[in-house]
Write a protein that holds these residues in place. Sequence first.
Motif, PDB file in Angstrom:
ATOM      1  N   PRO A 117       0.819  -1.215   0.000  1.00  0.00           N
ATOM      2  CA  PRO A 117       0.000   0.000   0.000  1.00  0.00           C
ATOM      3  C   PRO A 117       0.851   1.262   0.000  1.00  0.00           C
ATOM      4  CG  PRO A 117      -0.001  -1.035   2.170  1.00  0.00           C
ATOM      5  CD  PRO A 117       0.703  -1.970   1.254  1.00  0.00           C
ATOM      6  N   GLN A 118       0.279   2.323  -0.564  1.00  0.00           N
ATOM      7  CA  GLN A 118       0.957   3.614  -0.614  1.00  0.00           C
ATOM      8  C   GLN A 118       0.642   4.414   0.653  1.00  0.00           C
ATOM      9  OE1 GLN A 118       3.065   4.161  -3.246  1.00  0.00           O
ATOM     10  NE2 GLN A 118       2.500   2.042  -3.729  1.00  0.00           N
ATOM     11  N   SER A 119       1.130   5.643   0.680  1.00  0.00           N
ATOM     12  CA  SER A 119       1.040   6.445   1.901  1.00  0.00           C
ATOM     13  C   SER A 119      -0.314   7.087   2.114  1.00  0.00           C
ATOM     14  CB  SER A 119       2.113   7.555   1.877  1.00  0.00           C
ATOM     15  OG  SER A 119       1.935   8.375   0.722  1.00  0.00           O
ATOM     16  N   SER A 120      -1.163   7.155   1.089  1.00  0.00           N
ATOM     17  CA  SER A 120      -2.464   7.816   1.226  1.00  0.00           C
ATOM     18  C   SER A 120      -3.484   7.114   0.342  1.00  0.00           C
ATOM     19  CB  SER A 120      -2.368   9.291   0.832  1.00  0.00           C
ATOM     20  OG  SER A 120      -2.109   9.426  -0.555  1.00  0.00           O
ATOM     21  N   ALA A 121      -4.754   7.390   0.619  1.00  0.00           N
ATOM     22  CA  ALA A 121      -5.815   6.783  -0.170  1.00  0.00           C
ATOM     23  C   ALA A 121      -5.758   7.263  -1.613  1.00  0.00           C
ATOM     24  CB  ALA A 121      -7.178   7.124   0.450  1.00  0.00           C
ATOM     25  N   LEU A 122      -5.418   8.539  -1.824  1.00  0.00           N
ATOM     26  CA  LEU A 122      -5.345   9.082  -3.183  1.00  0.00           C
ATOM     27  C   LEU A 122      -4.220   8.411  -3.964  1.00  0.00           C
ATOM     28  CD1 LEU A 122      -6.802  11.183  -4.879  1.00  0.00           C
ATOM     29  CD2 LEU A 122      -5.089  12.869  -4.181  1.00  0.00           C
ATOM     30  N   ALA A 123      -3.086   8.194  -3.282  1.00  0.00           N
ATOM     31  CA  ALA A 123      -1.973   7.519  -3.947  1.00  0.00           C
ATOM     32  C   ALA A 123      -2.320   6.066  -4.237  1.00  0.00           C
ATOM     33  CB  ALA A 123      -0.725   7.606  -3.070  1.00  0.00           C
ATOM     34  N   ASN A 124      -3.023   5.421  -3.311  1.00  0.00           N
ATOM     35  CA  ASN A 124      -3.455   4.035  -3.548  1.00  0.00           C
ATOM     36  C   ASN A 124      -4.377   3.945  -4.752  1.00  0.00           C
ATOM     37  OD1 ASN A 124      -2.137   2.540  -1.487  1.00  0.00           O
ATOM     38  ND2 ASN A 124      -3.555   3.369   0.027  1.00  0.00           N
ATOM     39  N   LEU A 125      -5.274   4.931  -4.865  1.00  0.00           N
ATOM     40  CA  LEU A 125      -6.219   4.944  -5.983  1.00  0.00           C
ATOM     41  C   LEU A 125      -5.482   5.182  -7.300  1.00  0.00           C
ATOM     42  CD1 LEU A 125      -9.258   4.754  -6.582  1.00  0.00           C
ATOM     43  CD2 LEU A 125      -9.372   7.244  -6.375  1.00  0.00           C
ATOM     44  N   ALA A 126      -4.503   6.085  -7.287  1.00  0.00           N
ATOM     45  CA  ALA A 126      -3.775   6.399  -8.514  1.00  0.00           C
ATOM     46  C   ALA A 126      -2.893   5.239  -8.965  1.00  0.00           C
ATOM     47  CB  ALA A 126      -2.925   7.647  -8.296  1.00  0.00           C
ATOM     48  N   ASP A 127      -2.352   4.486  -8.016  1.00  0.00           N
ATOM     49  CA  ASP A 127      -1.430   3.394  -8.348  1.00  0.00           C
ATOM     50  C   ASP A 127      -2.144   2.078  -8.623  1.00  0.00           C
ATOM     51  OD1 ASP A 127       1.346   2.580  -8.608  1.00  0.00           O
ATOM     52  OD2 ASP A 127       1.026   1.370  -6.805  1.00  0.00           O
ATOM     53  N   LEU A 128      -3.464   2.034  -8.430  1.00  0.00           N
ATOM     54  CA  LEU A 128      -4.203   0.783  -8.550  1.00  0.00           C
ATOM     55  C   LEU A 128      -4.167   0.191  -9.961  1.00  0.00           C
ATOM     56  CD1 LEU A 128      -5.838  -1.186  -6.856  1.00  0.00           C
ATOM     57  CD2 LEU A 128      -7.893   0.109  -7.440  1.00  0.00           C
ATOM     58  N   PRO A 129      -4.351   0.993 -11.030  1.00  0.00           N
ATOM     59  CA  PRO A 129      -4.312   0.384 -12.373  1.00  0.00           C
ATOM     60  C   PRO A 129      -2.993  -0.325 -12.660  1.00  0.00           C
ATOM     61  CG  PRO A 129      -5.263   2.582 -12.465  1.00  0.00           C
ATOM     62  CD  PRO A 129      -4.712   2.418 -11.088  1.00  0.00           C
ATOM     63  N   ASP A 130      -1.879   0.280 -12.278  1.00  0.00           N
ATOM     64  CA  ASP A 130      -0.576  -0.354 -12.508  1.00  0.00           C
ATOM     65  C   ASP A 130      -0.441  -1.636 -11.689  1.00  0.00           C
ATOM     66  OD1 ASP A 130       2.237  -0.117 -13.627  1.00  0.00           O
ATOM     67  OD2 ASP A 130       2.662  -0.210 -11.461  1.00  0.00           O
ATOM     68  N   GLN A 131      -0.983  -1.619 -10.468  1.00  0.00           N
ATOM     69  CA  GLN A 131      -0.926  -2.810  -9.619  1.00  0.00           C
ATOM     70  C   GLN A 131      -1.722  -3.951 -10.240  1.00  0.00           C
ATOM     71  OE1 GLN A 131       1.130  -4.021  -7.148  1.00  0.00           O
ATOM     72  NE2 GLN A 131       0.456  -2.452  -5.687  1.00  0.00           N
ATOM     73  N   VAL A 132      -2.892  -3.626 -10.775  1.00  0.00           N
ATOM     74  CA  VAL A 132      -3.724  -4.656 -11.411  1.00  0.00           C
ATOM     75  C   VAL A 132      -3.035  -5.226 -12.642  1.00  0.00           C
ATOM     76  CG1 VAL A 132      -5.899  -5.060 -12.624  1.00  0.00           C
ATOM     77  CG2 VAL A 132      -5.874  -3.668 -10.545  1.00  0.00           C
ATOM     78  N   ALA A 133      -2.323  -4.399 -13.394  1.00  0.00           N
ATOM     79  CA  ALA A 133      -1.729  -4.823 -14.662  1.00  0.00           C
ATOM     80  C   ALA A 133      -0.481  -5.677 -14.482  1.00  0.00           C
ATOM     81  CB  ALA A 133      -1.395  -3.593 -15.504  1.00  0.00           C
ATOM     82  N   HIS A 134       0.269  -5.490 -13.405  1.00  0.00           N
ATOM     83  CA  HIS A 134       1.586  -6.105 -13.333  1.00  0.00           C
ATOM     84  C   HIS A 134       1.777  -7.103 -12.202  1.00  0.00           C
ATOM     85  CE1 HIS A 134       2.265  -2.311 -15.604  1.00  0.00           C
ATOM     86  NE2 HIS A 134       3.039  -3.111 -16.335  1.00  0.00           N
ATOM     87  N   ASN A 135       0.850  -7.213 -11.252  1.00  0.00           N
ATOM     88  CA  ASN A 135       1.046  -8.147 -10.143  1.00  0.00           C
ATOM     89  C   ASN A 135       0.035  -9.281 -10.231  1.00  0.00           C
ATOM     90  OD1 ASN A 135       3.179  -6.968  -8.263  1.00  0.00           O
ATOM     91  ND2 ASN A 135       1.845  -5.205  -8.612  1.00  0.00           N
ATOM     92  N   HIS A 136       0.534 -10.481 -10.511  1.00  0.00           N
ATOM     93  CA  HIS A 136      -0.331 -11.651 -10.619  1.00  0.00           C
ATOM     94  C   HIS A 136       0.326 -12.845  -9.922  1.00  0.00           C
ATOM     95  CE1 HIS A 136      -2.855  -9.448 -13.421  1.00  0.00           C
ATOM     96  NE2 HIS A 136      -1.762  -9.123 -14.086  1.00  0.00           N
ATOM     97  N   SER A 137       0.681 -12.650  -8.693  1.00  0.00           N
ATOM     98  CA  SER A 137       1.363 -13.692  -7.933  1.00  0.00           C
ATOM     99  C   SER A 137       0.349 -14.610  -7.258  1.00  0.00           C
ATOM    100  CB  SER A 137       2.286 -13.058  -6.889  1.00  0.00           C
ATOM    101  OG  SER A 137       1.514 -12.297  -5.973  1.00  0.00           O
ATOM    102  N   ALA A 138       0.882 -15.559  -6.475  1.00  0.00           N
ATOM    103  CA  ALA A 138       0.001 -16.476  -5.740  1.00  0.00           C
ATOM    104  C   ALA A 138      -0.842 -15.735  -4.719  1.00  0.00           C
ATOM    105  CB  ALA A 138       0.853 -17.553  -5.058  1.00  0.00           C
ATOM    106  N   ALA A 139      -0.334 -14.573  -4.229  1.00  0.00           N
ATOM    107  CA  ALA A 139      -1.096 -13.792  -3.258  1.00  0.00           C
ATOM    108  C   ALA A 139      -2.423 -13.343  -3.850  1.00  0.00           C
ATOM    109  CB  ALA A 139      -0.276 -12.582  -2.809  1.00  0.00           C
ATOM    110  N   VAL A 140      -2.395 -13.068  -5.167  1.00  0.00           N
ATOM    111  CA  VAL A 140      -3.641 -12.639  -5.820  1.00  0.00           C
ATOM    112  C   VAL A 140      -4.668 -13.762  -5.764  1.00  0.00           C
ATOM    113  CG1 VAL A 140      -4.665 -11.830  -7.965  1.00  0.00           C
ATOM    114  CG2 VAL A 140      -2.360 -11.099  -7.332  1.00  0.00           C
TER     115      VAL A 140
END
Length: 787
Positions: free
Chosen positions: A159-182
Motif C-alpha cells: 500500500p501507498q502512503s495515502s488513499a489518493l496515492a493508492n487509488l492512482a497506483d491501482l491500475p498499474d498494480q492490477v496490470a503487473h502483479n499476478h502472484s500467488a497472493a492474488v
Amino acid sequence: MRNDAPGVQPHAPPDAAPPGSHKDRKGVVADVGASLVVFLVAVPLSLGIAVASGAPLIAGIIAAVVGGIVAGLVGGSMVQVSGPAAGLTIIVADLVATYGWRVTCLITLLAGLVQIALGAVRIARAALAVSPAVVHGMLAGVGVTIALAQLHVVLGGAPQSSALANLADLPDQVAHNHSAAVAVGVITIAIMFTWNKLPSLGRLRPAMVPAALVAVGTATVIATVGGWKVETVVLPSSLADAWNGPMLPAAGQWHGVAVAVATVALVASVESLLAGIAVDRLHNGRRIMLNRELFGQGAANTVSGALGGLPVAGVIVRSTANVRAGGHTPRSTILHGVWVLLFVALFAHVVELIPMAALAALLVFIGVQMVSVARLRDLRRHHEASVYLVTLFGVVFLGLLEGVFLGFALAMIVSLRRLTKLTVTTEERDDRVHVTVRGSLTFLGVPRLAHVLRTIPEGALVDLDLHVDFMDHAAFEAIHAWRVDHERTGGAVDIDEVHENWYERSSTRSAPAAKTVPSGLARWWAPWGMRGDSEEAHREVNALGLLTAGAREYHSSAADRMRSLMGRLSHGQHPTALFITCADSRVVPNLITASGPGDLFTVRNVGNFVPSRGTPGDMSVSAAVEYAVNVLRVPSIVVCGHSHCGAMKALLEKAHLEPGDAETSHMCRWLANGQGSLVRAGEGAGALAGLPAAEALRRLAQANVEEQLGNLMGYPVVRERVESGDLELSGMYYDLETARVHLLDAVTGDFAPVEGVQDVSGPVPHPGADAGQLLDSSPGASSRSSC
C-alpha cells in the motif's frame, strides 16, 4: 446509588433465572455456543485489523482477549463484544507511523484512563451528541481507505502512503502483479461474498459457520497444500517477545500525544456507545448502561495499552454475531476472549499458516461493507446525506480528523439552518394584506422577511402575525423600521404576536434571552383531569375551582396574545357556519374543526335537533337559525351528530313516548323531535332490530343528521338562500372511538371519513363548493348587525 455507576455490579435482567435452575443451565449452554461463534469471527478479524493498523499481529490478539474479558466483566452491555475496531485503524496507523508502536501503546493506555474518568463523571450521553451522519460517514471513509490500501496487498504489492496515492497506483498494480497472493485474495473475497448466500442443506445452514472463518481457513488450506509461496502470519515465539508495551515519547512529542489521546478516547467512546445502542435493538434483555459501558471500555483500553495491544471499542459485527448465535449475558463475551487466548497459546503454529493476503482480502471485504448504501438511503430520508458524503470523502482524501471536522461543521450548519427556519406567507383578504411569519426570526431570515415586506403596496392595511419562538435584535430592527416607514406613507400595521410577545417586549423592555416555548399546558386539548400535576388534578373536584384555574391558565397563556384578535372581533362577527351539534361534553366543535373565535356560530342541544318550523315549544333553535341566516348571512349550516349519543339511545328505548316524571318531563317532550329520525332509520320496519347496540346507535345518529337537514329546508329563509346558491347545508358525524370526523356525501347519502393531512403552513382556503373546506376561514361577508 444508581446501578449504572462505575464499580457497581449490574442488576440481573428481569427475566434472569435463579442460579442452578434448568433455565439458567440452558442460558449457560447458549452463551457458550455463542462465545465459540464469536471466537471464530474474532481471530481473523483481529489479525486483519492489526495488519491494517501497521501494528504487531499479536497486538490484535491481545486487544481481542482484553476486550472480551475486561470489557465483558466491567462493561454495561449484556451482549456487546469489544475488541480491535476497524474504525480506529487509520488513527492507529498514523500514530504508529508518527510515534512508533510503543508510544502508541501509551496513547491507548492514557485514552483508557480518560474514558474511565468520563464514565465516572457520568458524561456518556454527551458522546451521543455527535451526529450519526458524521459517525457513519467517518466509518465509511475508514472502510474505503482500508479497502484501497489492502487491495494492493491482495494484488501482491504494497500500500501507498495515502488513499489518493493508492487509488492512482491501482491500475498499474492490477496490470503487473499476478502472484500467488492474488489467488489467495480472490479465493477469500469470493467466499466472503457467496458464503451466506448458499442454500441450506436440510438443517445445515452455511450461515451457522462464520464466513470469515471459512474464507480464511479455505485460503490457508489451499495455499498450504499447494505449497504456494506467500507471506504468512508471524507470531512471537515466547511471552517475553510478545510483550511490547508502552514507552514515554520524546520531549517534543507530548503535545501531539495529548491530541492523540483525546482523539482515540473520543472516537472509541462514540463508536462503542453507538454500537451498544444499535445492538440493544437485537435482544430483549437489559438495556445498555452507557456510563458503565464507557467505564468498561476505558478499563479495557488501559489494560490493552499496558499489555501492548490495539485500542479497544465495541464492535457491531462481533456483537451482532453474538446475539444471533444466542448470547444473552456477558458470559459469551468473556468466554470468547478466553477461547482466543487459549487458541493462540496452544495452536500458534496453526495461526502462522494463515497467508497475509487472506487477511488483506478479508479487510477489503469489510472495508467495502462499511460503506452502507442502506445507511445512506436512510440519511437521505432525513436530509443528512450531504453530511455523510462530505465526511466520507473528507476522510478518504484529506484524513480522518479533517474529514470528521468537515462533516461536523456541515452538520452544525444544517442544524442551524433547521433551527432558524423561517416561513413568510402573504394573502390579500378583506381589503387587508395578511402576512404570517413562522419559525425563528434571526438575522439569517431578515433578508427574506424584508423582501416580502417591501412588496406590500404603500398605504395598505397590514395584519402581521408573528408566530415566532425567537426574535433577535436585527429582526426587531427590520420589522420596526418597516412599520415606521409604512405608517409614515399612510398605511396601517396591526402586529399580532401569536406565540410570544417578542416585538412588544423588544419595544418596551428587555426581550427574552433565548428561545421560548408556549406557556401553559402542552396537552391543552385534553380534559382537566389529564393535564398538569396528576395528583393535584385528581384532588381538585370543585367545579368552580377548576373553571377558575382554567381561566387563570387562559389569562397567563393566551389572553394577551388574543387581545388584538378579540379587539377586532368585538366590532362584529362574520362566522363561516352555523354549527348545530349535540350538547354532549365529549364533542368540542372548535377542537374537531380546528376553528377559532369568530369562525362558528354554534347551537348545542340534546340530540342536535332542529325542530320543524311551527313546532310548539322551545323556539331557541328557530331563533338561532333565523338570526344566523338573516342577520349574520352565514354561507353554510352544518349539523353534526356523534357516536354513543345518549339522546339517540333514549330514542331507541322509546323514552319520547313516555310521559316521564316531573324530573324528566321536559326531556321526554324534547326527544319527541327525534321521531322523524327513527322513521328515517327504518326503526318502524325493523331495520334496527337485531343489530348490535353500537351499530344501531350509529345508524340512528347519522339518520338523525339527515333528518335535521331536511327540517332546516322547511324554514323559508333557509330554502330561499339554498335555492339561490347563497347557502349550503352539510352533515357531519363524529366517531368518538376513532376521534375521526365523517362528512355526508350528498350524492350517495353515506358518511365518508375525512382523509389525509393537508399542509397548514399556507393560507387557509375560503369556503367554496367543497364541504370539507367550509369550516376553514371566514368569507369576509358583511352583516347587517351583530349581537
